[in-house]
Design an enzyme around this catalytic site. Sequence first.
Site, PDB file in Angstrom:
ATOM      1  N   LYS A   1       0.870  -1.180   0.000  1.00 53.26           N
ATOM      2  CA  LYS A   1       0.000   0.000   0.000  1.00 53.26           C
ATOM      3  C   LYS A   1       0.903   1.225   0.000  1.00 53.26           C
ATOM      4  CE  LYS A   1      -3.731   2.271   2.605  1.00 53.26           C
ATOM      5  NZ  LYS A   1      -4.573   2.191   3.833  1.00 53.26           N
TER       6      LYS A   1
ATOM      7  N   ASP B   1       1.307   5.028   0.043  1.00 51.16           N
ATOM      8  CA  ASP B   1       0.530   6.180   0.481  1.00 51.16           C
ATOM      9  C   ASP B   1       1.227   7.481   0.106  1.00 51.16           C
ATOM     10  OD1 ASP B   1      -1.588   7.503   1.682  1.00 51.16           O
ATOM     11  OD2 ASP B   1      -1.461   6.374   3.550  1.00 51.16           O
TER      12      ASP B   1
ATOM     13  N   CYS C   1      -2.483   4.956  -2.797  1.00 56.70           N
ATOM     14  CA  CYS C   1      -3.257   5.629  -1.759  1.00 56.70           C
ATOM     15  C   CYS C   1      -2.689   7.032  -1.612  1.00 56.70           C
ATOM     16  CB  CYS C   1      -3.156   4.867  -0.441  1.00 56.70           C
ATOM     17  SG  CYS C   1      -4.017   5.639   0.956  1.00 56.70           S
TER      18      CYS C   1
ATOM     19  N   ASP D   1     -10.405   7.324   2.808  1.00 54.56           N
ATOM     20  CA  ASP D   1     -10.197   7.018   4.223  1.00 54.56           C
ATOM     21  C   ASP D   1     -11.511   6.855   4.962  1.00 54.56           C
ATOM     22  OD1 ASP D   1      -7.452   6.949   4.153  1.00 54.56           O
ATOM     23  OD2 ASP D   1      -7.179   9.013   4.828  1.00 54.56           O
TER      24      ASP D   1
END
Length: 742
Positions: A477, A479, A527, A549
Site C-alpha cells: 500500500k 501512500d 493511496c 479514508d
Amino acid sequence: MPIRFHEQSRTFHLFNDQISCLMKVLPGGQLGQLYCGKVLHDRPDFDHLFECRPRPMLVCYFEEDEAYSLEHCKQEYPTYGVGDMHLPALDARTPAGSRLLDLRYQGYAILPGKPPLQGLPATYVEEDGEADTLRIDLADPDAGVQVSLYYTVFRDFAAIARHAEIGYAGPGTLELDCAMSLCLDLPDADYEMIELTGAWARERHVVRRPLAEGVQGVYSLRGCSSHHFNPFLALVRPECREQTGEALGFSLVYSGNFAARADVDPYHVTRVTLGIHPQHFCWPLAAGETFVTPEAVLVYSDAGLNGMSQTFHRLYRTRLARGYWRDRVRPILLNNWEATYFAFTQEKLLNLAGQARQLGVELFVLDDGWFANRNSDRGGLGDWEIDREKLPGGLAGFGQALNEIGMQFGLWMEPEMVSDDSRLWAEHPDWVLGLPGRRPHPGRHQYLLDMGNPAVVEYLYRRLESLLDGVPVTYIKWDMNRSISDAWSRSTEAARQGTVLHRYILGVYALYDRLTKRFPQILFESCASGGARFDPGMLFYAPQCWTSDDTDAVERLSIQYGTSMVYPISSMGAHVSAVPNHQLNRVTPLATRAAVALFGTFGYELDLTKLPEAEKQAIREQITFAKAWRQVVQFGTFWRLQSPFDGGDTAWMAVAPDGSSALVGVYRVLQQVNAGFRRVRLAGLDPVRLYRVTGPDGAVSRHYGDELMQVGLVTSDGSCGENKTGEGDFTAWLYQLEAEKA
C-alpha cells in the site's frame, strides 16, 4: 478500426463500429474539427460540416476572405492570437518574446497498434490488430515549433486516446507554458456537465449542471490529482440518464496538476480542453527537444452514463492496468490500522492475523508504524529502518510467521515523504522541496522529497529494494499523505523551476515502474490520504487504489457510486471497518458494511479479537460469500441502477460477462414508515434466460431476464406498512441471480 484520409477533400476519418472522429485540413492549413460522436458512414468528403460566416469584429486570416476566421473555425489544436480568441491548446513563448503561433498541416502517418508514451502511463494494446494510430504533423516553420498529434482508435472500445508531442527546431529556447492533451470543439452547447468533486473523506461525489456561456470546469493545483476534483468530466445531453442518451467522457491519464474545462462562446460553440494545468508550468525546449503531454481518453456513449462508464471500466481494467494482478481476483485482506494504529507488538499483530485466518482472510496488511521512530505521525519517514522493538525478527521474520499460519504478507509505505528528524533530512537537506533559506511548510508533520531529482528516485529504489528483497511481501500500500507545496527544487536551475511539479510526477512514475518490474508479483495499491490520487495514471502501475479514508457504509455509497463513473470495480479498495465509525462516529450494521464493501476489492479494517462470536461467524459467512462472488464483481459488468444523490434508495449490480449470474445490492439509508411499494429495474441480463433469484432472506424465486429488466425486482419491505421485520435505518439487501441451465 479504419483510419482513412480522403486526399481530395483533405479529410481524416477515424472510426470503428461505435465511434467516428472527423478532421479536415482547413483553407489556411490549420487542422479543423468536423465531428466526434456516433459512428458515421464514410464518404469522400464532409465539407458541408465546415462552417464559416462573415461576422462583425472578426479577425480574418485572408485579406480577400471575410468569412474565414480562426475564431469561428472548430480546431483540433488551436493557438491564441492569430484570429482565435478562445482558450488555446498550445501557448508558448519564442526567444523573440512572441506567443504568436500558426500551426499548419505538414503530413500524416498511420501506425499499426499503439506506440507507448516515453516515461508516462498510457493505455496499450497486446497486439497491433487491436488498434490503429494516426499521427498528424503540424508546424509553424517561422517559429521553429513542431507539433505531432496522436489519435488511437481501438477496435473494441468506443474510445479514442490522444496526446501531443511538441518539438522545437529554432535558435535559443522555447518556453512552453500550456500544452493540452486534448482539445475538442463541439458545434453546440446543449449539454450538461458532470464532474466528480469533494474533499477528504467525501471524494468523487457526482455533480451535474447545465453548461452556460463562459468557462466552467475542474482542476487541481495541489500537485496531485486531489480529493477535490478528479481529472475527468463528461458532457451529456439533458435527457441522458444511466441507461439512455448520449454522453461524451473525457479522462486524463495523469496524477498531477490538471485542468479540465468547457469553454462556451456566445455562439454556443463548446471547446473542451484537458491537460496539465498551465499554472506554475513552464517547460523550456532547446533545439531538438520534445515535450510529450499525458494521454487523454475520449469515450462516446449513446447508451447513457452506464454505457460511458462501462467503456472506461473495460478499457482501464484490461488495457491500462497491467501485470500479474490485472486479471486475477484480489485477495481478501485485513489491515491493522483501525485495529491498532501505531500501538502494536508482533505478538498482537500475529494474534490478530491468526483470528483473521480462522475467518477466511487471505492477506494481512501491516500499516503505518513498523519503522524506527514512528509512534505517531510526527517522525520517522525517510530512513525506512525497521523498528526491532516492534518486530524483533524484522520484516522477513514477521512475514515468515504470517506465512506459517497461512497468511500472505502486505505492507504500507510512504516513500515520497520525509520527516525533519530523519537521518535522510540531516544528510540531504537539498533533497527536500523548498526554497533555500526558507523553511518549507509542513503537512501532516511531514515534508516532500524532490521526486524530480533522479538521485532521490535512485536512493528510494535502492532502499526499498533492499528492504523488500527476501521478504515474502505480496502486497504494497503506497501512500501519499499531503498536497505538494514549496515546489522549488535545489537540483533544478532557476530557469527550469516551472518543470518541478511535472518532474515530481514523472519521478513517482519512474519509481513505480522500477519497483513493479523488480517485484512483478507484488500487488500494489495506491493511496493518497485516501482518494487524493485516484486517477488513471496510478492504475497503470497499481491496479487498485484506496478509495477513501472514510469507511462508513453510508458515505461509501456516494463515494463508490461516483468513482464508478470512470473507474472499474476491481480498482476500488473497500473495507468493512469498526463501529462507531472512526470518521463519523456512525453505527451501521455489520451486514450493511459488508454489502457495500463487497462491490470493490473486499477487506476488513477492525480488531477481530474484540468481536463477539456471533459477529465473527457473520464475518466468516461474509468472506465465504465474497469469495464466491468476487470474480463476477471485479471482472463483470457493473451497472448503476439508483443513485444515492437522488435522495432515495441506492442500487447497483454486477453481471458476469456471459450473463449467467449477477449480484444486486440495494441500500436504504433512512427507513420510512408506511412507505410505497418498491421495485428496482435490473440491467445487463439475458432477456430470454430464466434466473434463479435468491433474496436476502434466502427465499428463492424464478424470473426471466426481460421481466427483471422491464418490470423490475420487487424490493418492498416491512416499511410498506407497520414494520415488524426489525429492519431500520442503514439497511442493505443482496440478491443473487443465477441462470437456470437450459
